[in-house]
Scaffold this motif. Structure first.
Motif, short mmCIF file in Angstrom:
data_model
loop_
_atom_site.label_atom_id
_atom_site.label_comp_id
_atom_site.label_asym_id
_atom_site.label_seq_id
_atom_site.Cartn_x
_atom_site.Cartn_y
_atom_site.Cartn_z
N THR A 253 0.57 -1.23 0.29
CA THR A 253 0.37 0.01 0.05
C THR A 253 1.46 1.36 0.37
OG1 THR A 253 -1.96 1.08 0.76
CG2 THR A 253 -0.35 -0.03 2.71
N GLY A 254 0.35 2.29 -1.12
CA GLY A 254 0.98 3.94 -0.84
C GLY A 254 0.07 4.97 -0.53
N ASP A 255 -0.91 4.42 -0.18
CA ASP A 255 -2.13 5.21 0.17
C ASP A 255 -1.55 5.19 2.39
OD1 ASP A 255 -4.85 5.82 1.06
OD2 ASP A 255 -5.42 4.60 -0.43
N ASP A 256 -1.82 6.63 1.95
CA ASP A 256 -1.37 7.51 3.28
C ASP A 256 -1.85 8.37 4.16
OD1 ASP A 256 1.70 8.39 2.81
OD2 ASP A 256 1.20 8.10 0.84
N PHE A 257 -3.88 7.57 3.43
CA PHE A 257 -5.45 8.39 3.76
C PHE A 257 -5.71 6.86 4.80
CE2 PHE A 257 -6.09 12.27 1.10
CZ PHE A 257 -5.64 12.67 1.26
N ASN A 258 -5.50 5.27 4.42
CA ASN A 258 -6.15 4.78 4.28
C ASN A 258 -4.90 3.37 4.68
OD1 ASN A 258 -8.97 5.90 3.33
ND2 ASN A 258 -7.81 5.48 1.30
N TYR A 259 -4.39 3.81 5.37
CA TYR A 259 -3.41 2.43 5.37
C TYR A 259 -3.63 0.93 6.48
CZ TYR A 259 -1.64 6.37 8.67
OH TYR A 259 -1.75 7.21 9.37
N PRO A 260 -4.32 2.17 7.63
CA PRO A 260 -4.09 0.73 8.22
C PRO A 260 -5.21 -0.08 8.13
CG PRO A 260 -4.33 3.35 9.72
CD PRO A 260 -4.85 2.95 7.88
N GLU A 261 -6.38 0.48 7.42
CA GLU A 261 -7.69 -0.69 7.36
C GLU A 261 -6.96 -1.31 5.94
OE1 GLU A 261 -11.00 0.64 3.97
OE2 GLU A 261 -10.06 2.26 5.13
N ALA A 287 4.77 0.14 16.71
CA ALA A 287 3.86 -0.48 17.09
C ALA A 287 3.02 -1.03 17.08
CB ALA A 287 4.10 0.78 18.53
N ALA A 288 2.58 -0.48 16.30
CA ALA A 288 1.53 -0.80 15.66
C ALA A 288 1.05 -1.97 15.09
CB ALA A 288 0.78 -0.29 14.68
N LEU A 289 2.36 -2.42 14.15
CA LEU A 289 2.77 -3.62 13.59
C LEU A 289 3.32 -4.81 13.97
CD1 LEU A 289 4.07 -2.33 10.69
CD2 LEU A 289 2.12 -3.19 10.22
N GLU A 290 3.88 -4.53 15.43
CA GLU A 290 4.30 -5.73 16.51
C GLU A 290 2.75 -6.34 17.35
OE1 GLU A 290 5.31 -7.77 20.18
OE2 GLU A 290 3.68 -5.50 20.06
N ALA A 291 2.25 -5.32 17.41
CA ALA A 291 0.63 -5.81 17.51
C ALA A 291 -0.18 -6.70 16.97
CB ALA A 291 -0.46 -4.71 18.16
N ASP A 296 -3.44 -8.52 18.81
CA ASP A 296 -3.78 -7.44 19.12
C ASP A 296 -4.81 -6.28 18.75
OD1 ASP A 296 -5.21 -5.97 21.46
OD2 ASP A 296 -3.05 -6.34 22.26
N MET A 297 -5.59 -7.01 17.88
CA MET A 297 -6.16 -5.36 16.68
C MET A 297 -6.92 -4.54 17.34
SD MET A 297 -5.40 -7.77 14.47
CE MET A 297 -5.87 -6.25 13.86
N ALA A 298 -6.90 -4.67 19.10
CA ALA A 298 -7.51 -3.29 19.45
C ALA A 298 -6.74 -2.06 19.85
CB ALA A 298 -8.12 -3.55 20.80
N GLN A 299 -5.19 -2.84 20.36
CA GLN A 299 -4.17 -1.51 20.30
C GLN A 299 -3.69 -1.06 19.05
OE1 GLN A 299 -3.13 -1.01 22.66
NE2 GLN A 299 -0.34 -0.06 22.61
N TYR A 300 -3.69 -2.86 18.26
CA TYR A 300 -3.39 -1.80 16.44
C TYR A 300 -4.77 -0.77 15.63
CZ TYR A 300 -3.06 -2.37 11.42
OH TYR A 300 -3.27 -2.68 10.25
N ASP A 301 -4.53 -0.95 16.36
CA ASP A 301 -6.27 0.22 15.88
C ASP A 301 -6.26 1.35 16.62
OD1 ASP A 301 -7.65 -1.81 14.49
OD2 ASP A 301 -9.09 -1.93 15.44
N GLU A 305 -5.30 4.70 15.05
CA GLU A 305 -6.15 5.43 14.55
C GLU A 305 -6.01 7.28 14.96
OE1 GLU A 305 -9.37 6.87 13.95
OE2 GLU A 305 -9.20 5.46 13.44
N PRO A 306 -4.96 7.65 15.39
CA PRO A 306 -4.54 8.63 15.83
C PRO A 306 -4.05 9.38 15.28
CG PRO A 306 -4.03 7.62 17.66
CD PRO A 306 -4.29 6.94 16.73
N THR A 307 -3.20 8.54 13.83
CA THR A 307 -1.86 8.78 13.07
C THR A 307 -2.78 9.61 11.90
OG1 THR A 307 -1.58 7.13 12.19
CG2 THR A 307 -0.24 7.56 13.94
N ILE A 308 -3.81 9.30 11.72
CA ILE A 308 -4.82 9.17 10.04
C ILE A 308 -5.10 10.40 9.88
CG2 ILE A 308 -6.89 8.54 8.65
CD1 ILE A 308 -6.56 5.95 10.37
#
Length: 387
Positions: A253-261, A287-291, A296-301, A305-308
Protein backbone atom coordinates in the motif's frame (compact mmCIF):
# COMPACT_ATOMS: atom_id res chain seq x y z
CA UNK A 1 5.91 18.12 31.11
CA UNK A 2 3.19 20.20 29.48
CA UNK A 3 4.16 23.52 27.93
CA UNK A 4 2.03 26.30 26.47
CA UNK A 5 2.30 27.62 22.94
CA UNK A 6 0.58 30.43 21.07
CA UNK A 7 -0.52 29.02 17.71
CA UNK A 8 -2.16 30.69 14.71
CA UNK A 9 -5.40 29.87 12.94
CA UNK A 10 -6.26 30.67 9.35
CA UNK A 11 -7.04 34.36 9.11
CA UNK A 12 -4.53 35.40 11.76
CA UNK A 13 -6.35 34.60 15.03
CA UNK A 14 -4.12 33.17 17.78
CA UNK A 15 -4.93 30.59 20.44
CA UNK A 16 -3.22 28.94 23.38
CA UNK A 17 -2.27 25.29 23.13
CA UNK A 18 -0.89 23.16 25.94
CA UNK A 19 1.50 20.60 24.50
CA UNK A 20 2.86 17.41 26.00
CA UNK A 21 -0.34 16.05 27.54
CA UNK A 22 -0.17 12.83 25.48
CA UNK A 23 2.66 10.50 26.40
CA UNK A 24 4.93 9.65 23.45
CA UNK A 25 4.57 6.14 22.03
CA UNK A 26 7.65 3.98 22.57
CA UNK A 27 8.26 1.34 19.92
CA UNK A 28 8.85 -2.19 21.23
CA UNK A 29 12.26 -3.81 20.98
CA UNK A 30 12.56 -6.41 18.27
CA UNK A 31 10.82 -6.48 14.91
CA UNK A 32 7.46 -7.51 13.50
CA UNK A 33 7.04 -10.39 11.05
CA UNK A 34 3.47 -10.54 9.75
CA UNK A 35 3.90 -7.67 7.29
CA UNK A 36 6.70 -6.16 5.20
CA UNK A 37 6.87 -2.45 5.92
CA UNK A 38 9.00 -0.03 3.94
CA UNK A 39 9.32 3.57 5.02
CA UNK A 40 10.10 5.90 2.15
CA UNK A 41 12.79 8.06 3.76
CA UNK A 42 13.53 11.77 3.40
CA UNK A 43 16.94 13.37 2.96
CA UNK A 44 18.49 15.98 5.25
CA UNK A 45 19.92 18.99 3.46
CA UNK A 46 23.21 20.63 4.36
CA UNK A 47 22.37 24.30 5.03
CA UNK A 48 26.05 25.28 5.31
CA UNK A 49 27.19 24.10 1.89
CA UNK A 50 26.88 27.57 0.37
CA UNK A 51 25.54 26.19 -2.92
CA UNK A 52 22.48 27.19 -4.91
CA UNK A 53 19.69 25.32 -3.05
CA UNK A 54 17.41 25.23 -6.10
CA UNK A 55 19.83 23.92 -8.71
CA UNK A 56 22.68 22.42 -6.67
CA UNK A 57 21.24 21.31 -3.32
CA UNK A 58 23.62 19.72 -0.84
CA UNK A 59 22.90 16.75 1.45
CA UNK A 60 23.99 16.22 5.04
CA UNK A 61 25.09 12.62 4.66
CA UNK A 62 25.67 11.96 8.36
CA UNK A 63 22.15 12.92 9.44
CA UNK A 64 20.57 11.39 6.34
CA UNK A 65 22.14 8.00 7.05
CA UNK A 66 21.52 8.30 10.80
CA UNK A 67 17.82 8.59 10.07
CA UNK A 68 17.91 5.41 8.04
CA UNK A 69 19.61 3.61 10.93
CA UNK A 70 16.78 4.87 13.14
CA UNK A 71 14.19 3.35 10.79
CA UNK A 72 16.04 0.04 10.60
CA UNK A 73 16.34 -0.07 14.41
CA UNK A 74 12.53 -0.08 14.57
CA UNK A 75 12.26 -3.06 12.22
CA UNK A 76 11.23 -0.98 9.23
CA UNK A 77 12.75 -1.34 5.78
CA UNK A 78 13.83 1.70 3.78
CA UNK A 79 12.51 2.67 0.35
CA UNK A 80 15.37 4.78 -0.92
CA UNK A 81 15.51 7.70 -3.36
CA UNK A 82 11.74 7.84 -3.83
CA UNK A 83 9.46 10.87 -3.99
CA UNK A 84 9.70 11.27 -0.19
CA UNK A 85 13.40 12.01 -0.75
CA UNK A 86 12.25 14.73 -3.21
CA UNK A 87 13.25 12.58 -6.16
CA UNK A 88 12.55 14.62 -9.27
CA UNK A 89 11.52 17.54 -7.06
CA UNK A 90 14.91 18.66 -5.82
CA UNK A 91 16.93 15.44 -5.72
CA UNK A 92 18.61 14.83 -9.06
CA UNK A 93 19.82 11.46 -10.40
CA UNK A 94 23.48 12.27 -9.73
CA UNK A 95 22.68 12.84 -6.06
CA UNK A 96 20.30 9.89 -6.00
CA UNK A 97 23.13 7.62 -7.13
CA UNK A 98 25.27 8.73 -4.20
CA UNK A 99 22.33 8.35 -1.82
CA UNK A 100 21.55 4.84 -3.08
CA UNK A 101 25.20 3.75 -2.89
CA UNK A 102 25.67 5.09 0.64
CA UNK A 103 22.34 3.71 1.84
CA UNK A 104 23.07 0.23 0.51
CA UNK A 105 26.49 0.23 2.17
CA UNK A 106 24.94 1.38 5.45
CA UNK A 107 22.21 -1.27 5.22
CA UNK A 108 24.81 -3.98 4.71
CA UNK A 109 26.74 -2.79 7.76
CA UNK A 110 23.74 -2.91 10.14
CA UNK A 111 21.62 -5.66 8.58
CA UNK A 112 18.92 -3.33 7.30
CA UNK A 113 16.69 -3.92 4.30
CA UNK A 114 16.54 -1.35 1.50
CA UNK A 115 15.02 -1.11 -1.96
CA UNK A 116 15.88 1.78 -4.27
CA UNK A 117 14.00 3.79 -6.85
CA UNK A 118 14.97 3.45 -10.52
CA UNK A 119 13.35 5.89 -12.91
CA UNK A 120 14.11 8.11 -15.88
CA UNK A 121 14.44 11.46 -14.14
CA UNK A 122 17.77 12.26 -15.83
CA UNK A 123 15.81 12.23 -19.12
CA UNK A 124 13.78 15.41 -19.48
CA UNK A 125 10.41 14.88 -21.21
CA UNK A 126 10.21 16.59 -24.58
CA UNK A 127 8.82 16.28 -28.10
CA UNK A 128 11.92 14.48 -29.37
CA UNK A 129 12.05 11.83 -26.61
CA UNK A 130 11.37 8.32 -27.91
CA UNK A 131 10.46 5.03 -26.28
CA UNK A 132 14.03 3.91 -26.97
CA UNK A 133 15.28 6.90 -24.96
CA UNK A 134 13.01 5.93 -22.05
CA UNK A 135 14.20 2.34 -22.16
CA UNK A 136 17.84 3.43 -22.15
CA UNK A 137 17.22 5.75 -19.19
CA UNK A 138 15.53 2.98 -17.19
CA UNK A 139 18.34 0.58 -18.10
CA UNK A 140 20.98 2.98 -16.84
CA UNK A 141 19.34 3.43 -13.44
CA UNK A 142 18.41 -0.24 -13.00
CA UNK A 143 21.95 -1.28 -13.89
CA UNK A 144 23.38 1.10 -11.31
CA UNK A 145 21.18 -0.22 -8.49
CA UNK A 146 21.70 -3.89 -9.28
CA UNK A 147 25.39 -3.23 -9.81
CA UNK A 148 25.55 -2.23 -6.15
CA UNK A 149 23.55 -5.26 -5.04
CA UNK A 150 20.26 -3.44 -4.52
CA UNK A 151 16.63 -4.28 -5.14
CA UNK A 152 14.83 -2.07 -7.66
CA UNK A 153 11.64 -0.13 -7.16
CA UNK A 154 10.66 0.63 -10.75
CA UNK A 155 9.30 4.15 -10.52
CA UNK A 156 6.80 5.75 -12.87
CA UNK A 157 8.38 7.80 -15.65
CA UNK A 158 7.39 11.34 -16.61
CA UNK A 159 9.18 10.88 -19.92
CA UNK A 160 7.21 7.71 -20.67
CA UNK A 161 3.93 9.39 -19.73
CA UNK A 162 4.78 12.19 -22.16
CA UNK A 163 5.83 10.10 -25.16
CA UNK A 164 3.71 6.92 -24.90
CA UNK A 165 0.82 6.88 -27.36
CA UNK A 166 -0.96 3.69 -26.31
CA UNK A 167 -1.09 1.08 -23.57
CA UNK A 168 1.08 -1.10 -25.83
CA UNK A 169 3.92 1.39 -25.40
CA UNK A 170 3.86 0.85 -21.62
CA UNK A 171 3.81 -2.92 -22.05
CA UNK A 172 6.76 -2.69 -24.43
CA UNK A 173 8.91 -0.53 -22.14
CA UNK A 174 8.14 -2.35 -18.89
CA UNK A 175 8.48 -5.74 -20.56
CA UNK A 176 11.93 -4.88 -21.90
CA UNK A 177 13.17 -3.60 -18.54
CA UNK A 178 11.76 -6.50 -16.52
CA UNK A 179 13.32 -9.07 -18.83
CA UNK A 180 16.74 -7.57 -18.02
CA UNK A 181 16.53 -7.34 -14.22
CA UNK A 182 18.29 -10.03 -12.24
CA UNK A 183 16.00 -9.90 -9.18
CA UNK A 184 12.26 -9.30 -8.77
CA UNK A 185 11.39 -5.62 -8.65
CA UNK A 186 8.67 -3.60 -6.98
CA UNK A 187 6.56 -1.66 -9.47
CA UNK A 188 5.28 1.77 -8.45
CA UNK A 189 2.07 3.30 -9.77
CA UNK A 190 2.17 6.89 -8.57
CA UNK A 191 -1.04 8.85 -8.98
CA UNK A 192 -1.25 12.31 -10.50
CA UNK A 193 -2.09 13.82 -7.09
CA UNK A 194 1.54 13.08 -6.17
CA UNK A 195 2.91 14.10 -9.57
CA UNK A 196 0.64 15.84 -12.10
CA UNK A 197 3.01 14.86 -14.92
CA UNK A 198 1.91 11.22 -14.46
CA UNK A 199 -1.74 11.77 -15.41
CA UNK A 200 -3.05 8.97 -17.64
CA UNK A 201 -0.31 6.54 -16.69
CA UNK A 202 -0.51 3.05 -18.21
CA UNK A 203 -2.13 4.66 -21.25
CA UNK A 204 -5.53 5.64 -19.88
CA UNK A 205 -7.20 8.04 -17.47
CA UNK A 206 -9.76 5.30 -16.75
CA UNK A 207 -8.65 3.31 -13.70
CA UNK A 208 -9.93 -0.07 -14.88
CA UNK A 209 -8.25 0.24 -18.27
CA UNK A 210 -4.99 1.41 -16.70
CA UNK A 211 -5.12 -1.39 -14.13
CA UNK A 212 -5.60 -4.01 -16.83
CA UNK A 213 -2.53 -2.76 -18.67
CA UNK A 214 -0.49 -2.89 -15.48
CA UNK A 215 -1.79 -6.39 -14.71
CA UNK A 216 -0.84 -7.58 -18.20
CA UNK A 217 2.71 -6.39 -17.54
CA UNK A 218 2.78 -8.29 -14.24
CA UNK A 219 1.19 -11.45 -15.64
CA UNK A 220 3.67 -11.51 -18.50
CA UNK A 221 6.61 -11.25 -16.05
CA UNK A 222 5.45 -12.88 -12.77
CA UNK A 223 8.93 -14.07 -11.81
CA UNK A 224 10.35 -10.56 -12.21
CA UNK A 225 7.79 -8.74 -10.04
CA UNK A 226 8.01 -8.94 -6.24
CA UNK A 227 4.98 -6.67 -5.83
CA UNK A 228 3.41 -3.38 -6.75
CA UNK A 229 2.95 -0.22 -4.73
CA UNK A 230 0.00 1.87 -5.80
CA UNK A 231 -0.33 5.43 -4.54
CA UNK A 232 -3.80 6.47 -5.63
CA UNK A 233 -5.30 7.40 -2.22
CA UNK A 234 -8.30 5.16 -2.94
CA UNK A 235 -8.70 2.06 -0.78
CA UNK A 236 -11.34 0.45 -3.00
CA UNK A 237 -9.11 0.64 -6.08
CA UNK A 238 -6.19 -0.86 -4.19
CA UNK A 239 -8.31 -3.74 -2.86
CA UNK A 240 -9.73 -4.37 -6.34
CA UNK A 241 -6.27 -4.67 -7.81
CA UNK A 242 -4.90 -6.61 -4.85
CA UNK A 243 -7.44 -9.37 -5.48
CA UNK A 244 -6.38 -9.67 -9.13
CA UNK A 245 -2.62 -10.01 -8.60
CA UNK A 246 -1.03 -13.32 -9.63
CA UNK A 247 -0.02 -15.68 -6.85
CA UNK A 248 3.34 -14.69 -5.39
CA UNK A 249 3.01 -11.01 -6.34
CA UNK A 250 2.13 -8.83 -3.35
CA UNK A 251 0.48 -5.46 -2.90
CA UNK A 252 2.37 -2.71 -1.09
CA UNK A 253 0.00 0.00 0.00
CA UNK A 254 1.06 3.52 -0.85
CA UNK A 255 -2.24 4.92 0.45
CA UNK A 256 -1.33 7.50 3.06
CA UNK A 257 -5.04 8.07 3.80
CA UNK A 258 -6.26 4.51 4.42
CA UNK A 259 -3.19 2.46 5.40
CA UNK A 260 -4.49 0.93 8.68
CA UNK A 261 -7.42 -0.86 7.04
CA UNK A 262 -5.38 -1.90 4.00
CA UNK A 263 -2.55 -3.36 6.08
CA UNK A 264 -5.05 -5.08 8.39
CA UNK A 265 -6.67 -6.65 5.35
CA UNK A 266 -9.82 -8.70 4.98
CA UNK A 267 -10.85 -12.31 4.44
CA UNK A 268 -9.33 -12.23 0.93
CA UNK A 269 -5.94 -10.79 1.75
CA UNK A 270 -4.00 -7.76 2.90
CA UNK A 271 -1.46 -5.18 1.78
CA UNK A 272 2.11 -4.84 2.91
CA UNK A 273 3.36 -1.26 3.24
CA UNK A 274 5.56 1.14 1.33
CA UNK A 275 4.58 4.49 2.76
CA UNK A 276 5.89 8.01 3.03
CA UNK A 277 3.91 8.59 6.22
CA UNK A 278 5.89 5.84 7.97
CA UNK A 279 8.85 8.24 7.92
CA UNK A 280 6.88 10.59 10.18
CA UNK A 281 5.12 7.99 12.36
CA UNK A 282 7.84 5.33 12.50
CA UNK A 283 7.65 4.47 16.24
CA UNK A 284 3.86 4.17 16.19
CA UNK A 285 3.93 2.17 12.94
CA UNK A 286 6.42 -0.29 14.45
CA UNK A 287 4.35 -0.62 17.63
CA UNK A 288 1.13 -1.14 15.68
CA UNK A 289 2.65 -3.82 13.47
CA UNK A 290 4.04 -5.59 16.51
CA UNK A 291 0.50 -5.57 17.95
CA UNK A 292 -0.74 -7.06 14.68
CA UNK A 293 1.80 -9.86 15.09
CA UNK A 294 0.27 -10.61 18.49
CA UNK A 295 -3.26 -10.50 17.12
CA UNK A 296 -4.07 -7.55 19.37
CA UNK A 297 -6.30 -5.70 16.95
CA UNK A 298 -7.63 -3.35 19.61
CA UNK A 299 -4.09 -2.10 20.26
CA UNK A 300 -3.37 -1.99 16.53
CA UNK A 301 -6.37 0.25 15.97
CA UNK A 302 -5.70 2.38 19.05
CA UNK A 303 -2.15 3.11 17.89
CA UNK A 304 -2.90 3.84 14.24
CA UNK A 305 -6.20 5.71 14.64
CA UNK A 306 -4.74 9.05 15.88
CA UNK A 307 -2.18 9.01 13.05
CA UNK A 308 -4.80 9.05 10.30
CA UNK A 309 -5.80 12.69 10.86
CA UNK A 310 -2.10 13.63 10.93
CA UNK A 311 -1.37 11.78 7.70
CA UNK A 312 -4.35 13.24 5.88
CA UNK A 313 -3.23 16.67 7.02
CA UNK A 314 0.36 16.14 5.86
CA UNK A 315 -0.84 14.77 2.50
CA UNK A 316 -3.56 17.35 1.87
CA UNK A 317 -3.61 19.13 -1.48
CA UNK A 318 -1.29 19.91 -3.08
CA UNK A 319 -0.31 16.36 -2.16
CA UNK A 320 3.22 16.61 -3.58
CA UNK A 321 4.03 19.18 -0.84
CA UNK A 322 3.75 16.44 1.80
CA UNK A 323 7.55 16.21 2.06
CA UNK A 324 7.55 19.48 4.01
CA UNK A 325 5.48 17.91 6.78
CA UNK A 326 7.66 14.79 6.82
CA UNK A 327 10.83 16.82 7.30
CA UNK A 328 9.14 19.07 9.87
CA UNK A 329 8.35 16.00 11.97
CA UNK A 330 12.00 14.92 11.79
CA UNK A 331 13.04 18.38 12.94
CA UNK A 332 10.59 18.43 15.84
CA UNK A 333 11.81 15.03 16.99
CA UNK A 334 15.50 15.92 16.92
CA UNK A 335 16.53 13.84 13.91
CA UNK A 336 18.00 16.93 12.25
CA UNK A 337 19.30 20.18 13.61
CA UNK A 338 17.36 22.52 11.33
CA UNK A 339 14.15 22.89 9.34
CA UNK A 340 15.66 23.38 5.92
CA UNK A 341 15.05 21.28 2.82
CA UNK A 342 16.70 20.81 -0.54
CA UNK A 343 15.20 23.10 -3.19
CA UNK A 344 13.89 25.33 -0.38
CA UNK A 345 10.82 23.12 0.02
CA UNK A 346 10.38 24.06 3.69
CA UNK A 347 8.38 27.02 2.36
CA UNK A 348 5.81 24.79 0.65
CA UNK A 349 3.48 24.76 3.68
CA UNK A 350 2.13 27.68 5.73
CA UNK A 351 2.74 28.32 9.41
CA UNK A 352 -0.95 27.57 10.00
CA UNK A 353 -0.48 24.16 8.36
CA UNK A 354 2.64 23.43 10.42
CA UNK A 355 0.92 24.51 13.64
CA UNK A 356 -1.96 22.12 13.07
CA UNK A 357 0.54 19.40 12.21
CA UNK A 358 2.23 19.99 15.57
CA UNK A 359 -1.08 19.61 17.43
CA UNK A 360 -2.03 16.43 15.59
CA UNK A 361 1.41 14.91 16.16
CA UNK A 362 1.23 15.78 19.85
CA UNK A 363 -2.18 14.15 20.24
CA UNK A 364 -0.98 11.01 18.44
CA UNK A 365 1.96 10.55 20.84
CA UNK A 366 4.46 11.23 18.08
CA UNK A 367 6.51 13.96 19.74
CA UNK A 368 9.13 11.70 21.27
CA UNK A 369 10.83 14.55 23.17
CA UNK A 370 7.96 16.95 23.92
CA UNK A 371 10.09 19.67 25.49
CA UNK A 372 12.45 19.72 22.52
CA UNK A 373 9.50 19.74 20.10
CA UNK A 374 7.95 22.73 21.89
CA UNK A 375 11.25 24.60 21.85
CA UNK A 376 11.65 24.00 18.13
CA UNK A 377 8.05 24.87 17.36
CA UNK A 378 8.56 28.21 19.11
CA UNK A 379 11.56 28.92 16.88
CA UNK A 380 9.51 28.31 13.75
CA UNK A 381 6.65 30.42 15.09
CA UNK A 382 9.06 33.28 15.82
CA UNK A 383 10.13 33.32 12.16
CA UNK A 384 6.49 34.09 11.33
CA UNK A 385 6.27 36.88 13.92
CA UNK A 386 4.64 34.87 16.72
CA UNK A 387 6.64 35.19 19.94
Amino acid sequence: MADKLILPKAGGALYDYVAGTTAPIVAPKGSFTSRIAFSAAHVVCDPFAGTDPLNHPAIDWDDTLAYRRHLWSLGLSVAEAMDTAQRGMGLKWEQAKELIKRSLAEANSVGGKVASGAGTDHLAPGPNVTLEDVEAAYEEQCSFIEGHGGQIILMASRALAACAKTADDYERVYGRILRQTSKPVILHWLGEMFDPALAGYWGSSDFNEAMETCLRVIRANPDKVDGIKISLLDADKEIQMRRLLPEGVVMYTGDDFNYPELIRGDEQGYSHALLGIFDAIAPVAAAALEALDRGDMAQYDALFEPTIALSRHIFQKPTYAYKTGIVFMAYLNGHQKHFRMIAGAESSRSIVHLSELFVLADKAGLLVQPELAVQRMKRVLALSGIE
